[in-house]
Design a protein around this motif. Structure first.
Motif, PDB file in Angstrom:
ATOM      1  N   CYS A   1       1.993   2.968 -11.283  1.00  0.00           N
ATOM      2  CA  CYS A   1       1.941   2.153 -10.062  1.00  0.00           C
ATOM      3  C   CYS A   1       3.180   2.353  -9.202  1.00  0.00           C
ATOM      4  O   CYS A   1       3.104   2.293  -7.978  1.00  0.00           O
ATOM      5  N   ALA A   2       4.317   2.579  -9.841  1.00  0.00           N
ATOM      6  CA  ALA A   2       5.589   2.645  -9.114  1.00  0.00           C
ATOM      7  C   ALA A   2       5.599   3.748  -8.058  1.00  0.00           C
ATOM      8  O   ALA A   2       6.077   3.541  -6.943  1.00  0.00           O
ATOM      9  N   GLY A   3       5.080   4.916  -8.396  1.00  0.00           N
ATOM     10  CA  GLY A   3       5.050   6.020  -7.432  1.00  0.00           C
ATOM     11  C   GLY A   3       4.173   5.710  -6.227  1.00  0.00           C
ATOM     12  O   GLY A   3       4.515   6.042  -5.086  1.00  0.00           O
ATOM     13  N   ILE A   4       3.058   5.046  -6.480  1.00  0.00           N
ATOM     14  CA  ILE A   4       2.150   4.678  -5.391  1.00  0.00           C
ATOM     15  C   ILE A   4       2.832   3.682  -4.460  1.00  0.00           C
ATOM     16  O   ILE A   4       2.774   3.802  -3.242  1.00  0.00           O
ATOM     17  N   VAL A   5       3.500   2.699  -5.038  1.00  0.00           N
ATOM     18  CA  VAL A   5       4.187   1.697  -4.231  1.00  0.00           C
ATOM     19  C   VAL A   5       5.286   2.349  -3.394  1.00  0.00           C
ATOM     20  O   VAL A   5       5.422   2.066  -2.207  1.00  0.00           O
ATOM     21  N   SER A   6       6.061   3.236  -4.013  1.00  0.00           N
ATOM     22  CA  SER A   6       7.120   3.913  -3.269  1.00  0.00           C
ATOM     23  C   SER A   6       6.534   4.700  -2.099  1.00  0.00           C
ATOM     24  O   SER A   6       7.059   4.658  -0.990  1.00  0.00           O
ATOM     25  N   PHE A   7       5.436   5.392  -2.338  1.00  0.00           N
ATOM     26  CA  PHE A   7       4.775   6.131  -1.262  1.00  0.00           C
ATOM     27  C   PHE A   7       4.326   5.194  -0.148  1.00  0.00           C
ATOM     28  O   PHE A   7       4.571   5.446   1.034  1.00  0.00           O
ATOM     29  N   LEU A   8       3.680   4.087  -0.509  1.00  0.00           N
ATOM     30  CA  LEU A   8       3.173   3.159   0.501  1.00  0.00           C
ATOM     31  C   LEU A   8       4.289   2.522   1.326  1.00  0.00           C
ATOM     32  O   LEU A   8       4.065   2.104   2.455  1.00  0.00           O
ATOM     33  N   CYS A   9       5.491   2.469   0.773  1.00  0.00           N
ATOM     34  CA  CYS A   9       6.644   1.918   1.493  1.00  0.00           C
ATOM     35  C   CYS A   9       7.374   2.973   2.316  1.00  0.00           C
ATOM     36  O   CYS A   9       8.304   2.655   3.045  1.00  0.00           O
TER      37      CYS A   9
END
Length: 193
Positions: free
Chosen positions: A163-171
């Protein structure tokens, strides 16, 4: 025709490494000089998100309901050389939420990214709800775990880092045209989560 292919092949092969090199340079710290506030971030998905945002250059403020959890998470992430501070916050209490925001503003001058595990009033920059409900409760025993793995297209359970990589991308700026969307990190689960 063959000469054109050779010429085109040279151009493409020389273009690709340059493009990849410039992409790597641009992505080394996509959140440099941003301030990220992550609630419920002393373990699990919240902790993985806090770590990833800090690895990507953000100054991260972690929070949890218990001081010892905050201290442990801050020490661990600072031990990795990451820019992290923390404070106690029970997001169910308005006073704690206000104090959390005040702490981030006092330490860093503002908030660019807010990752929350509870419905709180939207403000500042990117807001992402990283709810862990399905991650925490679904695989209580080995039999359940194996049944779930069979339903997943990738045949493995998710990890907080997924999940962390997806969140970083979305930010990041790369996701600047994505808004009001639901992104599910579900390993290809065929049923709706």
């Amino acid at each position: 025709m063959q000469r054109a292919r050779l010429l085109l092949g040279c151009c493409v092969s020389s273009w690709k490494p340059v493009r990849m090199a410039s992409s790597r340079v641009a992505r080394q710290a996509p959140h440099a000089n941003k301030v990220a506030l992550v609630t419920g971030s002393t373990d699990g998905i919240g902790f993985a998100i806090a770590r990833r945002l800090a690895q990507d250059g953000a100054h991260v403020v972690v929070s949890s309901r218990k001081q010892q959890n905050v201290d442990r998470a801050v020490a661990m992430l600072q031990g990795e050389g990451l820019s992290v501070t923390g404070t106690v916050c029970n997001v169910e209490k308005a006073q704690d939420r206000e104090q959390l925001v005040a702490t981030a503003v006092k330490l860093h001058g503002g908030i660019d990214i807010l990752i929350c595990n509870a419905g709180i009033v939207p403000f500042f920059g990117n807001i992402i709800d990283a709810t862990e409900e399905i991650w925490d409760k679904l695989w209580a025993d080995k039999a359940n775990e194996e049944r779930l793995k069979q339903r997943l297209l990738i045949k493995r359970l998710g990890k907080p880092e997924d999940c962390a990589g997806i969140v970083s991308f979305l930010c990041s700026e790369d996701a600047s045209y994505i808004t009001a969307e639901t992104v599910t990190a579900g390993g290809g689960l065929l049923a709706c989560l």
